[in-house]
Design an enzyme around this catalytic site. Sequence first.
Site, PDB file in Angstrom:
ATOM      1  N   CYS A 109      -8.652  -2.965   0.265  1.00 12.94           N
ATOM      2  CA  CYS A 109      -7.812  -1.927   0.876  1.00 12.94           C
ATOM      3  C   CYS A 109      -6.332  -2.277   0.862  1.00 12.94           C
ATOM      4  CB  CYS A 109      -8.252  -1.682   2.310  1.00 12.94           C
ATOM      5  SG  CYS A 109      -7.979  -3.109   3.395  1.00 12.94           S
ATOM      6  N   GLY A 110      -5.997  -3.491   0.441  1.00 15.10           N
ATOM      7  CA  GLY A 110      -4.599  -3.872   0.391  1.00 15.10           C
ATOM      8  C   GLY A 110      -4.245  -5.019   1.319  1.00 15.10           C
TER       9      GLY A 110
END
Length: 308
Positions: free
Chosen positions: A264-265
């Site tokens: 997701c980062g």
Amino acid sequence: MEFDRSFSPDRSSSPDVESGYASADSTEALPEISFTRPHLKFLNRSLSQLSPEDILRWCLMSLPSLYQESAFGLSGLVTLDMLSKIEANGKTRTPLIFLDTLHHFDETLHLLSRIRDQYPRMPVHVFKPAGVETAQDFSDRYGQTLWTSNEELYDYNAKVEPAERAFRELGVKAVLTGRRQAQGGSRKALDIIEVDETGLIKINPLARWSFAQVQDYIHEHNVPYNALLDMGYKSVGDWHSTAPVSGDESERAGRWKGREKTECGIHNPKSRYAQILMEQARREEQEQQTPEPGELVEKLERVSIQAC
């Protein structure tokens, strides 16, 4: 034979006199926690021989400003329970950071309540996207389905920025994660201890555990877990990007199902949005300009257009 000691004062009798070496009580500047590459390799080789509990004990003895970051997946819950037992007789507890993206399943938020009940001495810090309190607030500000129209911008607003803000405000120097090699994707080559581009130390105490080992621990120690795991889910994130999996699918196959995306980062190098914003902030600081509140959204939208 007598010696003239008039030129050599008794250094040991004065607490204000330093030994000549840097120490915790020294006035000489010391660096924040840091590792050389050879040291990091040595630590990973050494820690790989230890159990997760002993890795956690090493962390508690060696790493100041240690926190756990978790969305209450099974691995994070195992770590939480292990810490509660290791620290049972101590006065302090390793604090936990929970990122409320405002798009969690109801079951995940209910689990948060159960965690607080079962581990009442464990401090839990909840961080939400900046400037919003509810999912409706988020939609009003960014649109109904930002995760579809601009997924990277969604990840930044809902997860990356809140995590960076949490680390900054709490003074986090080291963080425990629930990542494991068996989860696949970019995690296959996961080390136990890593250092990201900001200098943040990330420790993955269960890096070498399998999904079965994690499950066995949860059941053996009566650790509360997400009810969705009894409904075909193996890994749980936001409701709009998480799906059940079949028995022969990998553990994280239900995350962004059918797509190449695996993270997701939060555990990736800084996104292009973060990098461009940092550069813009640096230029503005040089020009002695202070951004007005609310400019972040406008800047990110401009970055989105420029990056296309």
